[in-house]
Design an enzyme around this catalytic site. Structure first.
Site, PDB file in Angstrom:
ATOM      1  CB  CYS A  69      -0.653   0.124   1.027  1.00 18.73           C
ATOM      2  SG  CYS A  69      -0.189   0.007   2.738  1.00 18.73           S
TER       3      CYS A  69
HETATM    4  O1  LIG Z   1      -0.515   3.561   3.087  1.00 20.79           O
HETATM    5  C1  LIG Z   1      -2.266   2.963   2.485  1.00 20.79           C
HETATM    6  C2  LIG Z   1      -2.855   2.250   4.228  1.00 20.79           C
HETATM    7  O2  LIG Z   1      -1.545   1.931   5.196  1.00 20.79           O
HETATM    8  C3  LIG Z   1      -2.725   3.638   1.819  1.00 20.79           C
HETATM    9  O3  LIG Z   1      -1.807   3.725   0.761  1.00 20.79           O
HETATM   10  C4  LIG Z   1      -3.152   5.229   2.014  1.00 20.79           C
HETATM   11  O4  LIG Z   1      -4.194   5.234   3.076  1.00 20.79           O
HETATM   12  C5  LIG Z   1      -3.582   5.318   0.409  1.00 20.79           C
HETATM   13  O5  LIG Z   1      -4.608   5.621   0.286  1.00 20.79           O
HETATM   14  P1  LIG Z   1      -5.233   5.126  -1.163  1.00 20.79           P
HETATM   15  O6  LIG Z   1      -4.238   4.339  -2.109  1.00 20.79           O
HETATM   16  O7  LIG Z   1      -6.146   3.879  -1.633  1.00 20.79           O
HETATM   17  O8  LIG Z   1      -5.872   6.124  -1.437  1.00 20.79           O
END
Ligand SMILES: O=C(CO)[C@H](O)[C@H](O)COP(=O)(O)O
Length: 160
Positions: A69
């Site tokens: 992520c």
């Molecule tokens: O680091 C994360 C969780 O720990 C996520 O990647 C972050 O919240 C961003 O989310 P997204 O890629 O759906 O915008």
């Protein structure tokens, strides 16, 4: 590692790093099952992707998984909600190796906002090349095997 296959997943912030890690592993001869995000137009959040990887390990279909992520944290938090999943968020090669040697981690999580592709591939290699308790003297191997069993007991008490 006994089998050259693993399951991988990411949200949109982990997508580019996931693609780089997947390519690296495929070039090394691994079968890599990608449970998404498969393209940035159709992304899935971390709390949707982490359970997919966790369930494929719980079912025995795969021994190990990788989740990426933005930071590695959300994937780790969600994956560790599943019994039998030992997910560690890693930012360096030494910790990647020790996540397996010390903690017997079956899921590695990383952050696309944090780690460059070359570093991520090295972390993954170190984790995959390592085995639980390797390189330690007998007394510490016994300690780690016992510690792993104690963690499993905590799971038994808390995962209803
Ligand atoms: O680091 C994360 C969780 O720990 C996520 O990647 C972050 O919240 C961003 O989310 P997204 O890629 O759906 O915008």
């Amino acid at each position: 590692m006994s089998e050259k296959r693993l399951v991988i997943g990411s949200d949109k912030s982990g997508f580019t790093l996931k693609e780089a890690v997947k390519k690296h592993l495929e070039e090394k001869g691994y079968y890599v099952e990608d449970v998404g995000t498969l393209d940035l137009e159709n992304w899935f959040p971390y709390y949707v992707v982490a359970p997919r990887v966790a369930k494929k390990i719980q079912s025995g279909e795969f021994e190990r998984g990788i989740l990426i992520c933005g930071t590695g944290a959300g994937m780790s938090i969600v994956a560790n909600k599943f019994k039998g999943i030992y997910a560690v968020a890693v930012e360096g090669s030494y910790t990647g190796k020790m996540a397996k040697v010390v903690n017997n981690a079956n899921v590695l999580t990383m952050g696309g906002w944090v780690i460059a592709p070359e570093q991520a591939c090295d972390i993954v290699d170190k984790w995959l090349e390592s085995s639980f308790t390797e390189g330690f003297p007998e007394w510490r191997r016994e300690f780690l095997n016992n510690a792993y069993k104690e963690v499993q007991k905590i799971e038994e008490e808390n995962f209803k």
